[in-house]
Structure formats: C-alpha cells, structure tokens
Design a protein around this motif. Structure first.
Motif, mmCIF file in Angstrom:
data_model
loop_
_atom_site.group_PDB
_atom_site.id
_atom_site.type_symbol
_atom_site.label_atom_id
_atom_site.label_comp_id
_atom_site.label_asym_id
_atom_site.label_seq_id
_atom_site.Cartn_x
_atom_site.Cartn_y
_atom_site.Cartn_z
ATOM 1 N N LEU A 1 37.826 47.490 38.716
ATOM 2 C CA LEU A 1 37.961 47.233 37.288
ATOM 3 C C LEU A 1 39.239 47.862 36.740
ATOM 4 N N GLN A 2 39.560 49.075 37.187
ATOM 5 C CA GLN A 2 40.770 49.741 36.721
ATOM 6 C C GLN A 2 42.017 48.960 37.120
ATOM 7 N N LEU A 3 42.042 48.460 38.357
ATOM 8 C CA LEU A 3 43.192 47.690 38.818
ATOM 9 C C LEU A 3 43.307 46.375 38.064
ATOM 10 N N GLU A 4 42.167 45.714 37.827
ATOM 11 C CA GLU A 4 42.184 44.463 37.084
ATOM 12 C C GLU A 4 42.636 44.687 35.644
ATOM 13 N N PHE A 5 42.264 45.829 35.067
ATOM 14 C CA PHE A 5 42.692 46.137 33.711
ATOM 15 C C PHE A 5 44.201 46.345 33.661
ATOM 16 N N LYS A 6 44.755 47.030 34.667
ATOM 17 C CA LYS A 6 46.204 47.216 34.731
ATOM 18 C C LYS A 6 46.914 45.869 34.839
ATOM 19 N N GLN A 7 46.369 44.990 35.686
ATOM 20 C CA GLN A 7 46.969 43.671 35.845
ATOM 21 C C GLN A 7 46.910 42.889 34.536
ATOM 22 N N LEU A 8 45.766 42.938 33.855
ATOM 23 C CA LEU A 8 45.626 42.237 32.577
ATOM 24 C C LEU A 8 46.630 42.758 31.560
ATOM 25 N N GLN A 9 46.800 44.069 31.515
ATOM 26 C CA GLN A 9 47.742 44.655 30.563
ATOM 27 C C GLN A 9 49.155 44.189 30.850
ATOM 28 N N ARG A 10 49.528 44.154 32.116
ATOM 29 C CA ARG A 10 50.891 43.740 32.466
ATOM 30 C C ARG A 10 51.144 42.267 32.187
ATOM 31 N N ASP A 11 50.089 41.455 32.248
ATOM 32 C CA ASP A 11 50.236 40.022 32.000
ATOM 33 C C ASP A 11 50.149 39.668 30.520
ATOM 34 N N SER A 12 49.739 40.616 29.684
ATOM 35 C CA SER A 12 49.541 40.343 28.265
ATOM 36 C C SER A 12 50.838 40.504 27.480
ATOM 37 N N LEU A 13 50.786 40.125 26.189
ATOM 38 C CA LEU A 13 51.967 40.124 25.338
ATOM 39 C C LEU A 13 51.916 41.257 24.312
ATOM 40 N N PRO B 1 32.007 42.875 20.282
ATOM 41 C CA PRO B 1 33.131 43.828 20.278
ATOM 42 C C PRO B 1 33.091 44.774 21.473
ATOM 43 N N GLN B 2 31.915 44.933 22.099
ATOM 44 C CA GLN B 2 31.782 45.838 23.243
ATOM 45 C C GLN B 2 32.191 45.191 24.572
ATOM 46 N N ALA B 3 32.448 43.892 24.566
ATOM 47 C CA ALA B 3 32.807 43.207 25.808
ATOM 48 C C ALA B 3 34.131 43.750 26.340
ATOM 49 N N HIS B 4 34.170 44.070 27.630
ATOM 50 C CA HIS B 4 35.386 44.617 28.231
ATOM 51 C C HIS B 4 36.455 43.528 28.318
ATOM 52 N N PRO B 5 37.735 43.851 28.066
ATOM 53 C CA PRO B 5 38.808 42.844 28.128
ATOM 54 C C PRO B 5 38.883 42.106 29.449
ATOM 55 N N VAL B 6 38.597 42.802 30.552
ATOM 56 C CA VAL B 6 38.601 42.126 31.857
ATOM 57 C C VAL B 6 37.474 41.101 31.936
ATOM 58 N N THR B 7 36.305 41.457 31.430
ATOM 59 C CA THR B 7 35.178 40.525 31.417
ATOM 60 C C THR B 7 35.504 39.302 30.569
ATOM 61 N N VAL B 8 36.132 39.518 29.427
ATOM 62 C CA VAL B 8 36.505 38.411 28.541
ATOM 63 C C VAL B 8 37.521 37.510 29.228
ATOM 64 N N GLN B 9 38.513 38.123 29.866
ATOM 65 C CA GLN B 9 39.527 37.356 30.588
ATOM 66 C C GLN B 9 38.889 36.497 31.671
ATOM 67 N N GLN B 10 38.002 37.080 32.453
ATOM 68 C CA GLN B 10 37.344 36.335 33.522
ATOM 69 C C GLN B 10 36.498 35.197 32.961
ATOM 70 N N PHE B 11 35.750 35.476 31.896
ATOM 71 C CA PHE B 11 34.911 34.442 31.298
ATOM 72 C C PHE B 11 35.747 33.267 30.811
ATOM 73 N N MET B 12 36.838 33.533 30.128
ATOM 74 C CA MET B 12 37.628 32.469 29.516
ATOM 75 C C MET B 12 38.433 31.662 30.519
ATOM 76 N N THR B 13 38.769 32.239 31.667
ATOM 77 C CA THR B 13 39.682 31.558 32.596
ATOM 78 C C THR B 13 39.029 31.043 33.877
ATOM 79 N N GLN B 14 37.792 31.483 34.155
ATOM 80 C CA GLN B 14 37.154 31.028 35.391
ATOM 81 C C GLN B 14 36.288 29.803 35.137
ATOM 82 N N VAL B 15 36.278 28.897 36.105
ATOM 83 C CA VAL B 15 35.488 27.670 35.995
ATOM 84 C C VAL B 15 34.019 28.030 35.799
ATOM 85 N N ASN B 16 33.378 27.335 34.860
ATOM 86 C CA ASN B 16 31.982 27.600 34.537
ATOM 87 C C ASN B 16 31.146 26.369 34.871
#
Length: 213
Positions: free
Chosen positions: A90-102, A164-179
């Motif tokens: 989760l920590q690594l994914e959060f770092k990746q998300l931060q680097r990819d964000s604006l 508001p408690q949803a983790h940014p990584v969880t939100v990213q995965q939910f919005m971008t992964q095929v459902n």
C-alpha cells in the motif's frame, strides 16, 4: 570462523524496470525494507501473536480486497508477515499514485481555471475535484478524474457519494480497474467506472458500487 551473512538481494532486470516504470526507486525499496526490519526488531510480532489469529475479520477482508495472500493461514507469524507485506504494498502504491498525480497549478492549467477556483472545487462540503494530501500536506489530484481538458462526467456525484475515509489508492483502483458489474452491450465488454462514465452511461451503477468502498 563464522561466515559473514549474505547481505546481497538479487532483483532481476524485469522487476527493476517494472518498479522504475511505476516510479518506485531504490530509495523507496530500501525505506520499506528498513521499516519492516525495524518493526520485527521492535517486537511487534509478539504483540500480534496475542491477538486471535493475528488479524480481525475486518482487517482480513480489507487486505483480501487489496490483493493480500496467505490470510487463511492461521499461523500467527504468517499472518503478521502478510499484514506487513500488505502495508508495504500500500505504501509503494501510494507513492506511485502521488508521483502520477497533478499539482493544483497543473490542474488549473489543464482545466483553464484559476488556482483559487481549483481550491474552491476541493471544498469537502461540495467537492468538484478529488484530491488527497501527500508529503508536507500538499494537495495532489489523481489523473483518473480528468479526460482531455475537463473532468469526467458525473464527477461531482461520484465525490458526493464517496466516503471521505476511502483511501486514495482504493479510490484509484476502483475508478480505473474493470468492474464485472459494468457491462457495455455496445462495446461487448466490461468497463472501469471511469470508462463507463466517459462512455456516457448513467452514473447510478457507479454510485451504487462506490458506496461499498
């Protein structure tokens, strides 16, 4: 004479390339390994052993959803290691998300609005943009919410529904992964929530799903 312990960690070139492409560098990996070793030295594993099965049912379910493995093993040490690995991931994914964000300034330029307007759109009472706090409490804006020079359709409804408690990584995965619940009969394939909204489908199926994360 006691042999010196082998301190070399072998990582193949494909793994290094994949990590590099994800924005994860050697320093990140070293920090994660150091944190894990420090945790082990501190005796936290013994504390975990005192819990029934090492993890609560809720923790196990959350880690399963995040892709953790080995959670069915009732050996406390294995459960403790699984939890630490899940946290490291989760920590690594959060770092990746931060680097990819604006940055806010980049969002203002992308949308053609002022930086002050960007800040207004992050108002928790009526959010029009999704952001999270990174290093030094700086606001970051994930790219999944943008399409070309605008935001994705129904973004405000999505953010009003999102916990508001949803983790940014969880939100990213939910919005971008095929459902599997978002089937497009026109395209004959399942879509991610982001692609579903961009394709012009109604927001309600996405809103129904996002209530559960």
């Amino acid at each position: 004479m006691t042999a010196e312990p082998d301190t070399t960690i072998n990582v193949n070139s494909q793994d290094l390339q994949a990590l590099g492409n994800a924005g994860i560098n050697k320093a990140d990996i070293e920090k994660m390994l150091h944190a894990l070793a420090t945790d082990l030295r501190s005796g936290n594993e013994a504390a975990v052993h005192d819990q029934a099965n090492g993890l609560t049912a809720a923790e196990i379910e959350i880690l399963r959803e995040g892709g953790a493995y080995g959670l069915d093993d009732t050996f406390p040490g294995a459960l403790a290691r699984s939890r630490r690995l899940a946290v490291m991931r989760l920590q690594l994914e959060f770092k990746q998300l931060q680097r990819d964000s604006l940055y806010a300034s980049a969002v203002a330029e992308l949308l053609g609005i002022s930086a002050a307007r960007v800040r207004q759109l992050t108002n928790p009472g009526n959010p029009g943009l999704y952001s999270f706090k990174g290093a030094r409490s700086k606001a970051w804006f994930p790219r999944w919410q943008f399409v070309e020079s605008s935001v994705i359709p129904h973004l405000r409804l999505v953010l009003q529904t999102l916990s508001p408690q949803a983790h940014p990584v969880t939100v990213q995965q939910f919005m971008t992964q095929v459902n599997n619940d978002l089937w497009s009969s026109e395209l004959e394939e399942n879509l991610s929530p982001r692609d579903w909204l961009i394709a012009g489908y109604p927001a309600e199926p996405v809103l129904s799903l996002i209530r559960d994360i």
